[in-house]
Design an enzyme around this catalytic site. Sequence first.
Site, mmCIF file in Angstrom:
data_model
loop_
_atom_site.group_PDB
_atom_site.id
_atom_site.type_symbol
_atom_site.label_atom_id
_atom_site.label_comp_id
_atom_site.label_asym_id
_atom_site.label_seq_id
_atom_site.Cartn_x
_atom_site.Cartn_y
_atom_site.Cartn_z
ATOM 1 N N HIS A 21 10.453 20.814 -15.638
ATOM 2 C CA HIS A 21 9.344 19.877 -15.463
ATOM 3 C C HIS A 21 8.657 20.092 -14.107
ATOM 4 O O HIS A 21 7.440 20.223 -14.015
ATOM 5 C CB HIS A 21 9.862 18.441 -15.580
ATOM 6 N N LYS A 47 1.220 24.837 -12.491
ATOM 7 C CA LYS A 47 -0.092 24.544 -13.093
ATOM 8 C C LYS A 47 -1.113 24.233 -12.001
ATOM 9 O O LYS A 47 -2.257 24.658 -12.070
ATOM 10 C CB LYS A 47 0.011 23.350 -14.052
ATOM 11 N N ASN A 48 -0.676 23.480 -10.976
ATOM 12 C CA ASN A 48 -1.593 23.149 -9.879
ATOM 13 C C ASN A 48 -2.049 24.408 -9.157
ATOM 14 O O ASN A 48 -3.235 24.560 -8.843
ATOM 15 C CB ASN A 48 -0.910 22.212 -8.880
ATOM 16 N N GLU A 98 4.847 21.780 -13.398
ATOM 17 C CA GLU A 98 3.763 20.991 -12.800
ATOM 18 C C GLU A 98 3.209 21.675 -11.547
ATOM 19 O O GLU A 98 1.996 21.738 -11.342
ATOM 20 C CB GLU A 98 4.250 19.578 -12.440
HETATM 21 P P1 ADP Z 1 -3.348 16.593 -11.562
HETATM 22 O O1 ADP Z 1 -2.951 18.043 -11.560
HETATM 23 O O2 ADP Z 1 -3.219 15.954 -12.886
HETATM 24 O O3 ADP Z 1 -4.679 16.354 -10.931
HETATM 25 P P2 ADP Z 1 -1.269 16.414 -9.584
HETATM 26 O O4 ADP Z 1 -0.442 15.289 -9.082
HETATM 27 O O5 ADP Z 1 -0.544 17.579 -10.150
HETATM 28 O O6 ADP Z 1 -2.276 15.813 -10.645
HETATM 29 O O7 ADP Z 1 -2.214 16.917 -8.408
HETATM 30 C C1 ADP Z 1 -3.071 16.003 -7.776
HETATM 31 C C2 ADP Z 1 -4.219 16.718 -7.092
HETATM 32 O O8 ADP Z 1 -3.716 17.444 -5.969
HETATM 33 C C3 ADP Z 1 -4.932 17.758 -7.935
HETATM 34 O O9 ADP Z 1 -5.946 17.168 -8.739
HETATM 35 C C4 ADP Z 1 -5.515 18.688 -6.884
HETATM 36 O O10 ADP Z 1 -6.729 18.178 -6.400
HETATM 37 C C5 ADP Z 1 -4.506 18.608 -5.748
HETATM 38 N N1 ADP Z 1 -3.597 19.770 -5.733
HETATM 39 C C6 ADP Z 1 -2.318 19.826 -6.151
HETATM 40 N N2 ADP Z 1 -1.783 21.056 -5.975
HETATM 41 C C7 ADP Z 1 -2.746 21.819 -5.436
HETATM 42 C C8 ADP Z 1 -2.824 23.201 -5.010
HETATM 43 N N3 ADP Z 1 -1.798 24.038 -5.134
HETATM 44 N N4 ADP Z 1 -4.010 23.623 -4.467
HETATM 45 C C9 ADP Z 1 -5.061 22.786 -4.342
HETATM 46 N N5 ADP Z 1 -5.051 21.492 -4.723
HETATM 47 C C10 ADP Z 1 -3.922 21.009 -5.263
HETATM 48 MG MG MG Z 2 -1.110 18.808 -11.764
#
Ligand code: ADP
Ligand code: MG
Length: 387
Positions: free
Chosen positions: A249, A256-257, A253
């Site tokens: 999990h 994917k980010n 996650e």
């Molecule tokens: P989601 O992916 O559904 O938006 P997350 O909690 O996974 O929710 O991430 C929240 C926000 O943090 C993302 O919408 C993005 O703007 C920012 N973020 C997270 N990881 C990264 C990354 N590796 N690089 C740039 N921005 C990021």
């Molecule tokens: Mg995310």
Amino acid sequence: MSSSQLKSQIAKFAKIPPTGISLKEMCEIGSIPSQESLYKSNKFIVNELPIRLAHRIEELDTLPNGLNKMSSIEKVKNWYTKSFEELIEINSLSTSNSSNSSSINHHIKFNRLVTDTLKTIKKRHDPTVATVAQGVLEWKNSTNQNLVNYSIQSFLDRFYMSRIGIRMLIGQNIAINEEPSRDNYVGVICKRTNLKEVAIDAIDNSRFICEEYYGIFESPEIELICPNIKGEETEKDLTFMYVPGHLMHMLFEILKNSLRATVETTIKSNPGIDLDQLKFKPIKLIIIKGLEDITIKISDEGGGIPRSEIPLVWTYLYTTIKEIPDLDPSYNKTDFRAPMAGFGYGLALSRLYARYFGGDLKLMSMEGYGTDVYLHLNRVSTTEALQ
Ligand code: ADP
Ligand code: MG
């Protein structure tokens, strides 16, 4: 049971503090799965779960600023109440029937009943995360609340953390009752969780989702690097006691980010270029096994996050995605597995999973360049009692 009886039972159970059990204890109970030891474990669970559920019911009932009145929150509270009722009925049955309670037949019947009930409960609560998210969203839209509302944030942290603990107990109990002897496994805990294997699965799954979402032929590469202390590649030895589902999990996650950030910054800096012609910077996934912790670092060159936004990424419902995916609560997945992004739950929930077993999740960013995410995993065989 009448609704007033039920209410007073909930109030009674909500006064009892929950009991934590350590991973070690869970493993000990599960590794000698005789009907009698399962009976003990099932008796513990029909006592313990109503306590934990009652705490959450009371909390849902007293959420501030009208959040408790949102229909999705009431729906979740009704699931908790129904499960509470089913469990205390079994609980009273097991105590009233004490004359033959030592017979093996009684144990077998009781174990079956508890396992079936737990399966129904687990399924009932599958859409909880999505439904609570829906409730918070409705509330946010109706009241124009500030996203970083600390009382809501800490409620959600507590609520979802408790859910992880409850589902761990339920999942563990169903597993030891139904499939007592899987190699290296005790219930859902794998004594030799192979980090590299789980990482490869997470890489494949997240890249696949990324390709589907953006309609690209090949998503950014994710390099898996597992050097040992001397800096050489290690093939073996990257195993430790953990719940592979939790690890999957979190990695999924985080990856994917990174994939999204990489793809979107590349698109932005190459306007007008066909998606399939784009060259993406690879993402690195580095795994190091230290003496105390296993640390996984995921580094991308996806442009980073402005420093002022870093605290927001840990809040629920903060997302930079424009279109929030359908939050259909009848959504049949256990967790937010499928969508690329958009609930804003990815990081916040992953950090809870990490902390649940004594680890942590940290994020460092260089705005204009990229992000490093550190997942610290405590080598949990020593972890104390969990709730
Ligand atoms: P989601 O992916 O559904 O938006 P997350 O909690 O996974 O929710 O991430 C929240 C926000 O943090 C993302 O919408 C993005 O703007 C920012 N973020 C997270 N990881 C990264 C990354 N590796 N690089 C740039 N921005 C990021
Ligand atoms: Mg995310």
